[in-house]
Design a protein around this motif. Structure first.
Motif, PDB file in Angstrom:
ATOM      1  N   MET A   1       0.764   9.990  10.596  1.00 13.46           N
ATOM      2  CA  MET A   1       0.872   8.818   9.715  1.00 13.46           C
ATOM      3  C   MET A   1       2.139   8.020  10.009  1.00 13.46           C
ATOM      4  O   MET A   1       2.106   6.792  10.077  1.00 13.46           O
ATOM      5  CB  MET A   1       0.862   9.304   8.263  1.00 13.46           C
ATOM      6  CG  MET A   1       0.686   8.203   7.248  1.00 13.46           C
ATOM      7  SD  MET A   1      -0.802   7.208   7.455  1.00 13.46           S
ATOM      8  CE  MET A   1      -2.070   8.305   6.830  1.00 13.46           C
ATOM      9  N   GLU A   2       3.236   8.755  10.252  1.00 13.45           N
ATOM     10  CA  GLU A   2       4.507   8.077  10.493  1.00 13.45           C
ATOM     11  C   GLU A   2       4.448   7.206  11.749  1.00 13.45           C
ATOM     12  O   GLU A   2       4.917   6.076  11.763  1.00 13.45           O
ATOM     13  CB  GLU A   2       5.614   9.118  10.646  1.00 13.45           C
ATOM     14  CG  GLU A   2       6.889   8.770   9.918  1.00 13.45           C
ATOM     15  CD  GLU A   2       7.798   9.987   9.840  1.00 13.45           C
ATOM     16  OE1 GLU A   2       8.545  10.181  10.811  1.00 13.45           O
ATOM     17  OE2 GLU A   2       7.727  10.732   8.837  1.00 13.45           O
ATOM     18  N   SER A   3       3.821   7.787  12.809  1.00 12.86           N
ATOM     19  CA  SER A   3       3.774   7.030  14.060  1.00 12.86           C
ATOM     20  C   SER A   3       2.805   5.845  13.925  1.00 12.86           C
ATOM     21  O   SER A   3       2.995   4.794  14.550  1.00 12.86           O
ATOM     22  CB  SER A   3       3.355   7.941  15.220  1.00 12.86           C
ATOM     23  OG  SER A   3       1.993   8.260  15.119  1.00 12.86           O
ATOM     24  N   ILE A  23      -8.893   0.666   5.188  1.00 16.44           N
ATOM     25  CA  ILE A  23      -8.807   0.061   3.861  1.00 16.44           C
ATOM     26  C   ILE A  23     -10.181  -0.412   3.381  1.00 16.44           C
ATOM     27  O   ILE A  23     -10.518  -0.313   2.209  1.00 16.44           O
ATOM     28  CB  ILE A  23      -7.786  -1.093   3.879  1.00 16.44           C
ATOM     29  CG1 ILE A  23      -6.390  -0.496   3.762  1.00 16.44           C
ATOM     30  CG2 ILE A  23      -8.051  -2.108   2.775  1.00 16.44           C
ATOM     31  CD1 ILE A  23      -5.294  -1.422   4.105  1.00 16.44           C
ATOM     32  N   GLU A  24     -10.967  -0.894   4.335  1.00 10.64           N
ATOM     33  CA  GLU A  24     -12.298  -1.399   3.989  1.00 10.64           C
ATOM     34  C   GLU A  24     -13.309  -0.301   3.727  1.00 10.64           C
ATOM     35  O   GLU A  24     -14.373  -0.565   3.184  1.00 10.64           O
ATOM     36  CB  GLU A  24     -12.836  -2.249   5.135  1.00 10.64           C
ATOM     37  CG  GLU A  24     -12.264  -3.632   5.192  1.00 10.64           C
ATOM     38  CD  GLU A  24     -13.104  -4.498   6.099  1.00 10.64           C
ATOM     39  OE1 GLU A  24     -13.619  -5.511   5.627  1.00 10.64           O
ATOM     40  OE2 GLU A  24     -13.264  -4.134   7.279  1.00 10.64           O
ATOM     41  N   SER A  25     -12.983   0.908   4.152  1.00 12.10           N
ATOM     42  CA  SER A  25     -13.951   1.986   4.039  1.00 12.10           C
ATOM     43  C   SER A  25     -14.287   2.293   2.581  1.00 12.10           C
ATOM     44  O   SER A  25     -13.411   2.399   1.733  1.00 12.10           O
ATOM     45  CB  SER A  25     -13.399   3.249   4.708  1.00 12.10           C
ATOM     46  OG  SER A  25     -14.210   4.356   4.350  1.00 12.10           O
ATOM     47  N   ALA A  26     -15.566   2.427   2.318  1.00 10.59           N
ATOM     48  CA  ALA A  26     -16.001   2.735   0.947  1.00 10.59           C
ATOM     49  C   ALA A  26     -16.272   4.225   0.808  1.00 10.59           C
ATOM     50  O   ALA A  26     -16.753   4.686  -0.222  1.00 10.59           O
ATOM     51  CB  ALA A  26     -17.246   1.929   0.619  1.00 10.59           C
ATOM     52  N   LYS A  34      -6.413   6.740   3.174  1.00 12.41           N
ATOM     53  CA  LYS A  34      -6.124   5.351   2.812  1.00 12.41           C
ATOM     54  C   LYS A  34      -4.900   5.292   1.910  1.00 12.41           C
ATOM     55  O   LYS A  34      -3.982   4.500   2.129  1.00 12.41           O
ATOM     56  CB  LYS A  34      -7.347   4.773   2.089  1.00 12.41           C
ATOM     57  CG  LYS A  34      -7.249   3.290   1.824  1.00 12.41           C
ATOM     58  CD  LYS A  34      -8.270   2.802   0.819  1.00 12.41           C
ATOM     59  CE  LYS A  34      -9.703   2.952   1.280  1.00 12.41           C
ATOM     60  NZ  LYS A  34     -10.644   2.212   0.397  1.00 12.41           N
ATOM     61  N   GLU A  35      -4.872   6.184   0.917  1.00 16.35           N
ATOM     62  CA  GLU A  35      -3.743   6.172  -0.010  1.00 16.35           C
ATOM     63  C   GLU A  35      -2.442   6.546   0.700  1.00 16.35           C
ATOM     64  O   GLU A  35      -1.400   5.939   0.445  1.00 16.35           O
ATOM     65  CB  GLU A  35      -4.025   7.101  -1.197  1.00 16.35           C
ATOM     66  CG  GLU A  35      -5.104   6.519  -2.097  1.00 16.35           C
ATOM     67  CD  GLU A  35      -5.336   7.305  -3.393  1.00 16.35           C
ATOM     68  OE1 GLU A  35      -6.059   6.789  -4.250  1.00 16.35           O
ATOM     69  OE2 GLU A  35      -4.815   8.433  -3.529  1.00 16.35           O
ATOM     70  N   ALA A  36      -2.535   7.509   1.600  1.00 17.32           N
ATOM     71  CA  ALA A  36      -1.329   7.918   2.333  1.00 17.32           C
ATOM     72  C   ALA A  36      -0.805   6.761   3.185  1.00 17.32           C
ATOM     73  O   ALA A  36       0.408   6.516   3.246  1.00 17.32           O
ATOM     74  CB  ALA A  36      -1.640   9.134   3.210  1.00 17.32           C
ATOM     75  N   LYS A 130      -6.262  -7.679  -0.774  1.00 16.80           N
ATOM     76  CA  LYS A 130      -4.842  -7.542  -1.122  1.00 16.80           C
ATOM     77  C   LYS A 130      -4.186  -6.458  -0.268  1.00 16.80           C
ATOM     78  O   LYS A 130      -3.084  -6.624   0.250  1.00 16.80           O
ATOM     79  CB  LYS A 130      -4.745  -7.186  -2.612  1.00 16.80           C
ATOM     80  CG  LYS A 130      -3.351  -6.892  -3.081  1.00 16.80           C
ATOM     81  CD  LYS A 130      -3.218  -6.935  -4.601  1.00 16.80           C
ATOM     82  CE  LYS A 130      -4.377  -6.311  -5.350  1.00 16.80           C
ATOM     83  NZ  LYS A 130      -4.337  -6.597  -6.787  1.00 16.80           N
ATOM     84  N   GLU A 131      -4.905  -5.334  -0.109  1.00 14.74           N
ATOM     85  CA  GLU A 131      -4.337  -4.232   0.678  1.00 14.74           C
ATOM     86  C   GLU A 131      -4.283  -4.576   2.167  1.00 14.74           C
ATOM     87  O   GLU A 131      -3.322  -4.220   2.851  1.00 14.74           O
ATOM     88  CB  GLU A 131      -5.142  -2.961   0.412  1.00 14.74           C
ATOM     89  CG  GLU A 131      -4.890  -2.454  -1.011  1.00 14.74           C
ATOM     90  CD  GLU A 131      -5.825  -1.337  -1.467  1.00 14.74           C
ATOM     91  OE1 GLU A 131      -5.546  -0.737  -2.522  1.00 14.74           O
ATOM     92  OE2 GLU A 131      -6.840  -1.062  -0.786  1.00 14.74           O
TER      93      GLU A 131
END
Ligand SMILES: Nc1nc2c(ncn2[C@@H]2O[C@H](COP(=O)(O)OP(=O)(O)OP(=O)(O)O)[C@@H](O)[C@H]2O)c(=O)[nH]1
Ligand SMILES: [Mg+2]
Length: 321
Positions: A1-3, A23-26, A34-36, A130-131
């Motif tokens: 995630m960091e990279s 982000i678009e994934s449902a 997504k949250e991470a 927005k995201e």
């Protein structure tokens, strides 16, 4: 995630695109990733200026955005563009050839274009937009342009996520009246009469100016009305000037911060409400609650008694909501 976050911040296009796809994934199983990602990006956001371009279908929004991009690139700004179409199920570039007439910017590193449809609408398209705008913000784009098709509620929701809104109207389409009906007038900061090469542009300009006199004095910002021909770029410099003037107004009046703070609080509130509602509804399916419902139906328990009991169970009974 960091990279991944580092790559986004360096402006790596494929990583940016992947982030927006996530982000678009449902899909529920994508939620934690997504949250991470959003958590890691969030501290790096808040720098971009978000500008919304809205108006009825075919008003010339994409052509206008294309001209605007050309103009601001010459002034040295980098631009991220989100073309949001609530009526389309397609996402991730399927619409680009169609909706966004911006192929000439495709090879420009300072421009990133992405279209979004209604497919990934977990939490609503406005939230996804927005995201996605936050991803472009974290990627360091100075300006993020959000184009939405139409003048319905979802467009209004999307426009509530930007700093400055330009509303595009065209002559001969009864637009001025439509604008009032849709209640979009209140959220427009700049009015653009596009297709000024067509008959009726001056008439529309006057109509809009007349309508605006009605709201004069209600706010210290009186939205300007200007004409453009997005086919050839006429009036684009003036549009950019007015957009910048609005941004300066926001900053000088303190509205810039106030508006952003207010919206962040709203965002937290809305999310909290929808999550709470979901959890409560899940709880209502539990057998003991069904028994209570039966009691209400048999008039042995008043509706408020059942509600009080459920809330007690959920909040005090050690249950996490
Ligand atoms: N005469 C004239 N036509 C224009 C002008 N700007 C755009 N058009 C035409 O209007 C049509 C729609 O333009 P778009 O830029 O795709 O409009 P849009 O608002 O993005 O359309 P949607 O995304 O489909 O809602 C195209 O055929 C353009 O060539 C203009 O200034 N004058
Ligand atoms: Mg378009």
């Amino acid at each position: 995630m960091e990279s991944w976050v580092e790559a986004i911040r360096r402006g790596e296009r494929r990583r940016i695109a992947r982030a927006i796809s996530l982000i678009e994934s449902a899909r529920e199983e994508d939620r934690s990733d997504k949250e991470a990602l959003l958590e890691a990006l969030y501290p790096h956001t808040g720098n971009a200026w978000l500008v919304g371009i809205t108006g009825s279908p075919g008003a010339g929004k994409s052509s206008l955005v294309d001209q605007l991009v050309q103009h601001v690139r010459q002034a040295g700004w980098t631009v991220g563009i989100l073309a949001v179409d609530p009526t389309s199920p397609f996402t991730g570039g399927a619409l680009l050839g169609d909706r966004v007439r911006m192929t000439r910017h495709a090879l420009d590193d300072g421009v990133f274009i992405r279209s979004m449809g209604s497919r990934g609408s977990l939490g609503g398209l406005a939230r996804a937009a927005k995201e996605a705008a936050r991803v472009l913000d974290a990627a360091g784009f100075d300006l993020v342009l959000v184009e939405t098709v139409g003048v319905g509620q979802s467009e209004i929701d999307v426009m509530h996520t930007v700093d400055t809104v330009a509303l595009v109207l065209t002559p001969g389409s009864g637009d001025a009246v439509q604008v009032f009906k849709a209640g979009i007038m209140e959220i427009a900061d700049v009015f653009v009469v596009n297709k000024a090469d067509l008959q009726g542009a001056q008439k529309l300009l006057r109509e809009v100016e007349d309508l605006l006199h009605v709201i004069e004095g209600q706010s210290s910002w009186l939205p300007p009305v200007l004409t453009t021909v997005s086919k050839n770029g006429q009036g684009i410099g003036c549009l950019w000037q007015e957009l910048c003037r609005h941004r300066d107004f926001l900053k000088q009046s303190g509205e810039w911060e106030a508006q952003r703070q207010y919206r962040l609080l709203q965002e937290v509130r809305e999310m909290l409400e929808s999550r709470l509602r979901m959890r409560l509804l899940e709880r209502m399916a539990a057998p003991d609650l069904q028994t209570d419902l039966e009691q209400v139906r048999e008039r042995k328990m008043a509706p408020h008694q059942a509600v009080n009991k459920w809330l007690d169970t959920v909040f005090k009974g050690g249950g996490s909501v």
